[in-house]
Every structure is written in structure tokens, then in C-alpha cells.
Design a protein around this motif. Structure first.
Motif, PDB file in Angstrom:
ATOM      1  N   ASN A  51       0.820  -1.214   0.000  1.00 29.75           N
ATOM      2  CA  ASN A  51       0.000   0.000   0.000  1.00 29.75           C
ATOM      3  C   ASN A  51       0.855   1.265   0.000  1.00 29.75           C
ATOM      4  O   ASN A  51       0.358   2.362  -0.285  1.00 29.75           O
ATOM      5  N   ILE A  52       2.132   1.081   0.347  1.00 32.50           N
ATOM      6  CA  ILE A  52       3.045   2.226   0.414  1.00 32.50           C
ATOM      7  C   ILE A  52       3.929   2.293  -0.817  1.00 32.50           C
ATOM      8  O   ILE A  52       4.122   3.355  -1.413  1.00 32.50           O
ATOM      9  N   THR A  53       4.508   1.121  -1.202  1.00 33.91           N
ATOM     10  CA  THR A  53       5.438   1.093  -2.328  1.00 33.91           C
ATOM     11  C   THR A  53       5.389  -0.256  -3.017  1.00 33.91           C
ATOM     12  O   THR A  53       5.084  -1.280  -2.388  1.00 33.91           O
ATOM     13  N   ASN A  54       5.702  -0.267  -4.309  1.00 27.94           N
ATOM     14  CA  ASN A  54       5.789  -1.511  -5.083  1.00 27.94           C
ATOM     15  C   ASN A  54       7.241  -1.943  -5.279  1.00 27.94           C
ATOM     16  O   ASN A  54       7.515  -2.864  -6.065  1.00 27.94           O
ATOM     17  N   SER A  55       8.145  -1.313  -4.566  1.00 26.78           N
ATOM     18  CA  SER A  55       9.563  -1.596  -4.715  1.00 26.78           C
ATOM     19  C   SER A  55       9.883  -3.034  -4.295  1.00 26.78           C
ATOM     20  O   SER A  55       9.571  -3.457  -3.177  1.00 26.78           O
ATOM     21  N   LEU A  56      10.514  -3.785  -5.206  1.00 23.98           N
ATOM     22  CA  LEU A  56      10.920  -5.155  -4.905  1.00 23.98           C
ATOM     23  C   LEU A  56      11.996  -5.174  -3.828  1.00 23.98           C
ATOM     24  O   LEU A  56      11.992  -6.051  -2.959  1.00 23.98           O
ATOM     25  N   ALA A  57      12.899  -4.204  -3.880  1.00 26.65           N
ATOM     26  CA  ALA A  57      13.979  -4.135  -2.887  1.00 26.65           C
ATOM     27  C   ALA A  57      13.405  -3.938  -1.481  1.00 26.65           C
ATOM     28  O   ALA A  57      13.866  -4.564  -0.514  1.00 26.65           O
ATOM     29  N   ALA A  58      12.395  -3.093  -1.360  1.00 33.94           N
ATOM     30  CA  ALA A  58      11.766  -2.851  -0.058  1.00 33.94           C
ATOM     31  C   ALA A  58      11.097  -4.117   0.466  1.00 33.94           C
ATOM     32  O   ALA A  58      11.157  -4.421   1.658  1.00 33.94           O
ATOM     33  N   GLN A  59      10.475  -4.876  -0.440  1.00 36.19           N
ATOM     34  CA  GLN A  59       9.827  -6.131  -0.036  1.00 36.19           C
ATOM     35  C   GLN A  59      10.851  -7.159   0.430  1.00 36.19           C
ATOM     36  O   GLN A  59      10.643  -7.849   1.433  1.00 36.19           O
ATOM     37  N   ILE A  60      11.974  -7.256  -0.287  1.00 34.57           N
ATOM     38  CA  ILE A  60      13.016  -8.219   0.077  1.00 34.57           C
ATOM     39  C   ILE A  60      13.632  -7.865   1.423  1.00 34.57           C
ATOM     40  O   ILE A  60      13.821  -8.728   2.291  1.00 34.57           O
ATOM     41  N   ILE A  61      13.950  -6.580   1.605  1.00 42.73           N
ATOM     42  CA  ILE A  61      14.553  -6.134   2.875  1.00 42.73           C
ATOM     43  C   ILE A  61      13.598  -6.373   4.042  1.00 42.73           C
ATOM     44  O   ILE A  61      14.013  -6.839   5.111  1.00 42.73           O
ATOM     45  N   THR A  62      12.319  -6.063   3.824  1.00 44.44           N
ATOM     46  CA  THR A  62      11.315  -6.271   4.880  1.00 44.44           C
ATOM     47  C   THR A  62      11.213  -7.745   5.253  1.00 44.44           C
ATOM     48  O   THR A  62      11.138  -8.107   6.434  1.00 44.44           O
ATOM     49  N   GLN A  63      11.216  -8.628   4.239  1.00 53.70           N
ATOM     50  CA  GLN A  63      11.117 -10.070   4.490  1.00 53.70           C
ATOM     51  C   GLN A  63      12.340 -10.568   5.238  1.00 53.70           C
ATOM     52  O   GLN A  63      12.226 -11.419   6.146  1.00 53.70           O
ATOM     53  N   ILE A  64      13.509 -10.062   4.891  1.00 51.32           N
ATOM     54  CA  ILE A  64      14.745 -10.458   5.574  1.00 51.32           C
ATOM     55  C   ILE A  64      14.704 -10.026   7.041  1.00 51.32           C
ATOM     56  O   ILE A  64      15.059 -10.794   7.943  1.00 51.32           O
ATOM     57  N   VAL A  65      14.255  -8.798   7.278  1.00 54.88           N
ATOM     58  CA  VAL A  65      14.174  -8.291   8.659  1.00 54.88           C
ATOM     59  C   VAL A  65      13.189  -9.124   9.483  1.00 54.88           C
ATOM     60  O   VAL A  65      13.465  -9.479  10.634  1.00 54.88           O
ATOM     61  N   LEU A  66      12.045  -9.468   8.890  1.00 54.95           N
ATOM     62  CA  LEU A  66      11.059 -10.297   9.593  1.00 54.95           C
ATOM     63  C   LEU A  66      11.633 -11.663   9.937  1.00 54.95           C
ATOM     64  O   LEU A  66      11.494 -12.145  11.069  1.00 54.95           O
ATOM     65  N   ASN A  67      12.282 -12.292   8.959  1.00 46.91           N
ATOM     66  CA  ASN A  67      12.899 -13.600   9.208  1.00 46.91           C
ATOM     67  C   ASN A  67      14.001 -13.505  10.257  1.00 46.91           C
ATOM     68  O   ASN A  67      14.181 -14.418  11.073  1.00 46.91           O
ATOM     69  N   LEU A  68      14.709 -12.394  10.229  1.00 41.82           N
ATOM     70  CA  LEU A  68      15.803 -12.191  11.169  1.00 41.82           C
ATOM     71  C   LEU A  68      15.303 -12.091  12.606  1.00 41.82           C
ATOM     72  O   LEU A  68      15.994 -12.491  13.549  1.00 41.82           O
ATOM     73  N   LEU A  69      14.101 -11.592  12.778  1.00 41.66           N
ATOM     74  CA  LEU A  69      13.527 -11.446  14.122  1.00 41.66           C
ATOM     75  C   LEU A  69      12.744 -12.684  14.570  1.00 41.66           C
ATOM     76  O   LEU A  69      12.823 -13.085  15.733  1.00 41.66           O
ATOM     77  N   ILE A  70      11.996 -13.284  13.636  1.00 36.61           N
ATOM     78  CA  ILE A  70      11.119 -14.393  13.999  1.00 36.61           C
ATOM     79  C   ILE A  70      11.880 -15.710  14.093  1.00 36.61           C
ATOM     80  O   ILE A  70      11.675 -16.492  15.033  1.00 36.61           O
ATOM     81  N   PHE A  71      12.762 -15.976  13.124  1.00 37.74           N
ATOM     82  CA  PHE A  71      13.461 -17.258  13.065  1.00 37.74           C
ATOM     83  C   PHE A  71      14.223 -17.603  14.349  1.00 37.74           C
ATOM     84  O   PHE A  71      14.073 -18.720  14.861  1.00 37.74           O
ATOM     85  N   PRO A  72      15.039 -16.678  14.900  1.00 41.59           N
ATOM     86  CA  PRO A  72      15.772 -17.025  16.126  1.00 41.59           C
ATOM     87  C   PRO A  72      14.864 -17.419  17.281  1.00 41.59           C
ATOM     88  O   PRO A  72      15.154 -18.381  18.007  1.00 41.59           O
ATOM     89  N   PHE A  73      13.758 -16.692  17.459  1.00 45.79           N
ATOM     90  CA  PHE A  73      12.857 -17.013  18.570  1.00 45.79           C
ATOM     91  C   PHE A  73      12.233 -18.393  18.378  1.00 45.79           C
ATOM     92  O   PHE A  73      12.121 -19.163  19.338  1.00 45.79           O
ATOM     93  N   VAL A  74      11.841 -18.711  17.146  1.00 45.91           N
ATOM     94  CA  VAL A  74      11.233 -20.018  16.870  1.00 45.91           C
ATOM     95  C   VAL A  74      12.213 -21.140  17.179  1.00 45.91           C
ATOM     96  O   VAL A  74      11.860 -22.130  17.840  1.00 45.91           O
ATOM     97  N   ILE A  75      13.448 -21.001  16.724  1.00 48.16           N
ATOM     98  CA  ILE A  75      14.447 -22.043  16.954  1.00 48.16           C
ATOM     99  C   ILE A  75      14.797 -22.149  18.431  1.00 48.16           C
ATOM    100  O   ILE A  75      14.975 -23.261  18.964  1.00 48.16           O
ATOM    101  N   MET A  76      14.883 -21.036  19.118  1.00 45.15           N
ATOM    102  CA  MET A  76      15.164 -21.061  20.550  1.00 45.15           C
ATOM    103  C   MET A  76      14.029 -21.730  21.316  1.00 45.15           C
ATOM    104  O   MET A  76      14.262 -22.460  22.286  1.00 45.15           O
ATOM    105  N   LEU A  77      12.788 -21.499  20.867  1.00 46.73           N
ATOM    106  CA  LEU A  77      11.640 -22.144  21.505  1.00 46.73           C
ATOM    107  C   LEU A  77      11.671 -23.656  21.276  1.00 46.73           C
ATOM    108  O   LEU A  77      11.466 -24.441  22.216  1.00 46.73           O
ATOM    109  N   ILE A  78      11.933 -24.075  20.040  1.00 47.64           N
ATOM    110  CA  ILE A  78      12.026 -25.506  19.742  1.00 47.64           C
ATOM    111  C   ILE A  78      13.163 -26.137  20.522  1.00 47.64           C
ATOM    112  O   ILE A  78      13.035 -27.259  21.037  1.00 47.64           O
ATOM    113  N   THR A  79      14.288 -25.422  20.651  1.00 42.24           N
ATOM    114  CA  THR A  79      15.422 -25.928  21.425  1.00 42.24           C
ATOM    115  C   THR A  79      15.037 -26.156  22.878  1.00 42.24           C
ATOM    116  O   THR A  79      15.411 -27.178  23.479  1.00 42.24           O
ATOM    117  N   SER A  80      14.298 -25.230  23.457  1.00 42.34           N
ATOM    118  CA  SER A  80      13.851 -25.380  24.844  1.00 42.34           C
ATOM    119  C   SER A  80      12.978 -26.618  25.006  1.00 42.34           C
ATOM    120  O   SER A  80      13.103 -27.360  25.990  1.00 42.34           O
TER     121      SER A  80
END
Length: 243
Positions: free
Chosen positions: A188-217
Motif C-alpha cells: 500500500n506504500i510502495t511496489n519496490s521489490l527491494a523494499a519487499q526483500i529487505i522487509t522479508q529479511i528483517v522479519l525472518n531475522l527477528l522471527i526465526f531465532p525465537f522459533v528455533i530457541m523455543l524448539i530448542t527449549s
């Protein structure tokens, strides 16, 4: 470990500066490799059907491979914290680079077999992944070769297969839902592919560690419970023979 989620949340928030360094040193480079490789694969792979192409198979294979391999430093970190290791961050990074190659090879084999399972029938791929999923965890916990951890890892996987599948599905669904929601808002803000890729990387960077740490526990809890059960059985057998 009585409450894995609470324990994970306490580590994730209380040691976030260390987790953040793990993200930057280990996960971010892998996410960049994944993004570049998958975009390149989609660009060069012919599309024979309107909605699907062979690139989807390569995407799934590469995603599973990097998912399995990228777990290593977070598994080691949670284990170190649980054991009271003084240099948990340093040891986690060292273990990832020094001992992660055998897990990478294991991840290559498992990702290929799992992808084939997904291609033929969805269920065999899920079952295969769930059974062998604990193997890298046991290897990382004990600091031994992944090949020497297959027996114990698959035994744990068979014992907890339903719970492993449930956790993978729930966490995967939540991550996909958050990703789609954020992507929709971004469009809704931009159609930039670069912005979408960066956003997806940031989301994965935040969510992935917590998920793996939870599974490890959970893996630590399940392993401890199995060890207690085995000890109790050995005591019962010993008492029977002693009579």
C-alpha cells in the motif's frame, strides 16, 4: 525445564544483545544468500505452467537446507545458557563455524529427501522431516558428530513426532501470516521489490531465532524427560534382579 516458552522469552529478551549479534554474524549472511539464490533461480528457470515452475522445487529445497543449518548457533546458545556456560555467545559462534560442516552435510541430505517426499506426497515429507529434525539438536547439545547423533535423534523424533509437526506447523503458519500481513501493508506504500526483500529479511531475522530457541527449549525438556524415564526403568529392572 518446566516452561519452555517462558524460558525462551526470558532468554530472548534478557539476552537480546547477544541474540542480535548471532543474527548479524550467522543468520543475516544466510538470508542474503537465500534471497539472492532464490531470485536468481526464478529468473533463469523456465515456467511451463502459469502458477508453478521447477524453481518452486529448488526454492523449497534451499529453504529447508538453510533452515536446518541456520539453527545451529541458536541451539548451542540456548543449551549453553541452560547449562550456565560463561561464554555462551562466543562458544555458539565458534561451534557454528568450527563444527557446523557435518550438520550442513546432514541438512543437504535431509533437505533433498524431504523435498522428494513433499513432491511425491505431502505427508511422507512431513514425517521424514519430523523424525530426523531432532538430530542436529542432539549433535549440537553434545558437541559430537551429527552422524553419531542419528540414533538418539531419530528415537526422540519418533517419540515426539506429533508435537514436532504441531510446533513446526504453528510457528510456520504464524510466520507466514505475519509476513503476508506486513507485505500487504507495504504494498500500500510502495511496489519496490527491494523494499519487499529487505522487509522479508528483517522479519525472518527477528522471527526465526525465537522459533528455533523455543524448539530448542522443548527439545531440552523432552530429552530430559526421556532420560528420567529411562533411569526409572533401569532402577525398576535393577530392583527386580536384586529380589
Amino acid at each position: 525445564m518446566e516452561k519452555p516458552f517462558k524460558y525462551t522469552w526470558e532468554i530472548f529478551t534478557g539476552r537480546f544483545e547477544k541474540v542480535f549479534l548471532l543474527m548479524l554474524v550467522t543468520t543475516l549472511p544466510l538470508l542474503l544468500i537465500h534471497s539472492f539464490a532464490t531470485n536468481y533461480i526464478y529468473a533463469i528457470t523456465p515456467r511451463y505452467l502459469p502458477n508453478h515452475s521447477a524453481a518452486d522445487i529448488y526454492y523449497g529445497l534451499l529453504t529447508i537446507l538453510l533452515f536446518l543449518y541456520a539453527q545451529v548457533p541458536y541451539i548451542r546458545f540456548v543449551h549453553n545458557e541452560h547449562e550456565g556456560h560463561e561464554h555462551s555467545l562466543k562458544n555458539s559462534v565458534y561451534f557454528f563455524f568450527a563444527n557446523g560442516f557435518s550438520i550442513f552435510l546432514f541438512a543437504c541430505i535431509l533437505s533433498v529427501l524431504t523435498t522428494i517426499g513433499f513432491m511425491l506426497f505431502l505427508l511422507p515429507g512431513i514425517i521424514l522431516l519430523a523424525i530426523f529434525f531432532p538430530v542436529p539438536y542432539i549433535s549440537t547439545f553434545d558437541g559430537k558428530s551429527v552422524w553419531k547423533s542419528v540414533k538418539e535423534g531419530t528415537r526422540l523424533g519418533k517419540k515426539k513426532i506429533i508435537k514436532i509437526i504441531f510446533i513446526l506447523f504453528i510457528t510456520g503458519f504464524i510466520e507466514i501470516f505475519i509476513g503476508l500481513f506486513v507485505t500487504f501493508q507495504l504494498l500500500n506504500i510502495t511496489n519496490s521489490l527491494a523494499a519487499q526483500i529487505i522487509t522479508q529479511i528483517v522479519l525472518n531475522l527477528l522471527i526465526f531465532p525465537f522459533v528455533i530457541m523455543l524448539i530448542t527449549s522443548y527439545m531440552i525438556k523432552w530429552r530430559e524427560s526421556l532420560e528420567v524415564l529411562e533411569f526409572e526403568k533401569m532402577e525398576e529392572l535393577h530392583n527386580e534382579f536384586a529380589k
